[in-house]
Design a protein around this motif. Structure first.
Motif, short mmCIF file in Angstrom:
data_model
loop_
_atom_site.label_atom_id
_atom_site.label_comp_id
_atom_site.label_asym_id
_atom_site.label_seq_id
_atom_site.Cartn_x
_atom_site.Cartn_y
_atom_site.Cartn_z
N GLN A 1 39.58 -11.91 -0.02
CA GLN A 1 39.61 -10.77 0.72
C GLN A 1 38.92 -9.90 -0.73
O GLN A 1 38.38 -9.11 -0.51
N ILE A 2 39.50 -10.16 -1.49
CA ILE A 2 39.41 -9.47 -2.96
C ILE A 2 37.96 -8.72 -3.10
O ILE A 2 37.04 -7.61 -2.99
N GLY A 3 37.63 -10.31 -3.09
CA GLY A 3 35.81 -10.05 -3.12
C GLY A 3 35.30 -9.30 -1.94
O GLY A 3 34.35 -8.39 -1.78
N ASN B 1 33.15 -4.14 0.26
CA ASN B 1 33.47 -2.82 0.72
C ASN B 1 33.18 -1.58 0.05
O ASN B 1 32.50 -0.71 0.53
N ASP B 2 33.16 -1.89 -1.12
CA ASP B 2 33.88 -0.90 -2.69
C ASP B 2 32.12 -0.27 -2.42
O ASP B 2 32.31 0.91 -3.16
N TYR B 3 31.34 -1.00 -2.27
CA TYR B 3 29.83 -0.45 -2.36
C TYR B 3 29.10 0.26 -1.69
O TYR B 3 27.80 0.46 -2.04
N TYR C 1 37.34 17.55 -0.83
CA TYR C 1 37.30 16.81 -1.92
C TYR C 1 36.08 16.55 -2.49
O TYR C 1 35.05 16.21 -1.86
N ALA C 2 36.35 15.84 -3.82
CA ALA C 2 35.03 15.21 -3.98
C ALA C 2 35.56 14.16 -3.68
O ALA C 2 35.94 13.11 -4.19
N VAL C 3 33.54 13.43 -3.50
CA VAL C 3 33.52 11.97 -3.45
C VAL C 3 33.45 11.17 -4.66
O VAL C 3 32.73 11.59 -5.21
N PHE C 4 33.82 10.38 -4.33
CA PHE C 4 33.74 9.60 -5.99
C PHE C 4 33.01 7.73 -5.52
O PHE C 4 33.91 8.06 -4.85
N SER C 5 33.02 7.27 -6.29
CA SER C 5 32.62 5.34 -6.01
C SER C 5 33.97 4.98 -6.95
O SER C 5 34.42 5.19 -8.05
N THR C 6 33.93 3.63 -6.34
CA THR C 6 35.66 3.19 -7.26
C THR C 6 34.42 2.51 -8.10
O THR C 6 35.33 1.11 -8.98
N LEU D 1 28.10 7.18 3.39
CA LEU D 1 27.93 8.52 2.87
C LEU D 1 26.97 7.09 2.15
O LEU D 1 25.77 8.13 1.81
N PHE D 2 26.69 6.46 1.08
CA PHE D 2 26.26 5.53 0.40
C PHE D 2 26.09 4.37 0.31
O PHE D 2 26.93 3.90 0.48
N GLU D 3 24.89 4.33 0.21
CA GLU D 3 24.84 2.70 -0.80
C GLU D 3 24.43 2.02 -2.47
O GLU D 3 23.73 2.77 -2.25
N ILE D 4 25.35 1.56 -3.05
CA ILE D 4 25.23 1.19 -4.15
C ILE D 4 24.64 -0.32 -4.22
O ILE D 4 25.59 -0.96 -3.33
#
Length: 360
Positions: free
Chosen positions: A183-185, A190-192, A45-50, A72-75
């Motif tokens: 929690q959403i925040g 975490n998405d970053y 699979y290809a890794v994508f950011s959200t 893997l990555f830090e944004i």
């Protein structure tokens, strides 16, 4: 006379040189369906950011083995962190043990208590005046005033109690809402930090540090280590004959003059409208020693095999299912199975007959 004989001889030689000849062979013939495709890693699979942002850091290198949930990555997440802190403060302010919330509740509870005390006083006056009303000690007008005050106190208590209940419900709702926003925040933050969805091998990194990332940009390719499958495309005209567990003969540009066997183990039941093909997956029975994702492959999916069949080379079969049995005569035949090299002759040709074709 010699001259005429020489011309005839040259004509015979000339005619002979225009034709090739062969005899039928007895052997196995296999009917198959052609397919083409690529090698893929299992679970590739290809890794994508959200989220959108600047890629601050790459924590892995291409080719390494990785584990599930490995970073893997830090944004860049400065803005997300501030939003999370703001949500945390708002949630803390809305908790029931907060002094501000307690003061609001206490204020409303005091209002209810005052309304209850006033009701007790007004009820006592009402009861006393109701007893003496028949003795005409109090006028009708004054009694009505006392009665009105009593009813007003009843209504005021009910209103105050309702307001207290609504306040508690609203404060509880605000607390739950602010907790969800927190929690959403936290989840958004975490998405970053982009982590691997599975254990396996990181085949490629497609971006560089400092790049502006968006959810449309693939970041890396990950798949199961040392486990590969064939992703093949079959033309819509042949798809009806393809079934699970059929044998597949595979050739790879990376392994010249070698044929590998595989089995069909997955059929995707929808056609690609652009290519007019169906996608199938197959697994090697004995795979090559080394494989890599995206290697090209050609395949023949075996539909059926017939043993001891009379066959001729496919390029000896003429249009209209006929063959050349002499340099001037053709014959109609009935054909059976065929593959990319030979075709079965079911009727119209004996095993010891010679057939011809024009030289190319």
């Amino acid at each position: 006379m010699k001259k005429i004989f020489l011309i005839i001889l040259l004509f015979i030689i000339s005619c002979k040189d225009k034709f090739e000849q062969t005899k039928p062979t007895i052997g196995d013939v296999t009917e198959s369906v052609y397919a083409s495709g690529i090698i893929k890693s299992e679970n590739q699979y290809a890794v994508f950011s959200t989220v959108n942002g600047i890629l601050n850091k790459i924590d892995v290198v291409a080719g390494q083995t990785i584990t599930k949930d490995q970073l893997l990555f830090e944004i860049d997440d400065d803005k997300a962190e501030l939003n999370t802190q703001n949500a945390k403060l708002t949630y803390q302010l809305s908790q029931n043990d907060n002094r501000y919330i307690q003061d609001k509740i206490s204020e409303m509870e005091l209002k209810v208590q005052l309304a209850r005390d006033k009701l007790l006083v007004d009820k006592s006056l009402y009861d006393r005046n109701n007893r003496i009303k028949e003795d005409h000690i109090i006028s009708e007008v004054d009694f009505e005033k006392v009665e009105l005050a009593y009813k007003s106190s009843q209504l005021n208590l009910k209103t105050s109690q309702k307001q207290l209940s609504q306040l508690k419900l609203q404060l509880n709702f605000d607390q739950n809402k602010n907790n969800i926003l927190l929690q959403i925040g936290q989840e958004t933050q975490n998405d970053y930090q982009i982590k691997s969805a599975l254990s396996g091998q990181l085949f490629d990194i497609l971006v560089k540090e400092g790049t502006l990332i968006s959810p449309q940009i693939p970041l890396a390719i990950i798949g199961k280590k040392n486990a590969f499958l064939l992703e093949l495309e079959v033309d819509e005209n042949d798809m009806a004959r393809v079934k699970l567990n059929q044998s597949v003969l595979i050739t790879l540009d990376s392994y010249k003059n070698q044929v590998f066997e595989a089995k069909v183990d997955k059929i995707f039941p929808i056609m690609n409208e652009q290519s007019r093909t169906f996608k199938i997956e197959a697994h090697f029975i004995n795979p090559p020693q080394k494989l890599y994702p995206n290697l090209s492959a050609e395949a023949n999916i075996v539909i059926q095999t017939k043993k001891n069949a009379v066959t001729i080379p496919k390029n000896y079969l003429l249009k209209g299912d006929s063959i050349q049995i002499s340099k001037k005569e053709k014959r109609k035949v009935k054909i059976g199975l065929s593959d990319y090299q030979k075709v079965e002759i079911m009727e119209g040709l004996k095993a010891d007959e010679i057939i011809y074709k024009l030289k190319e």
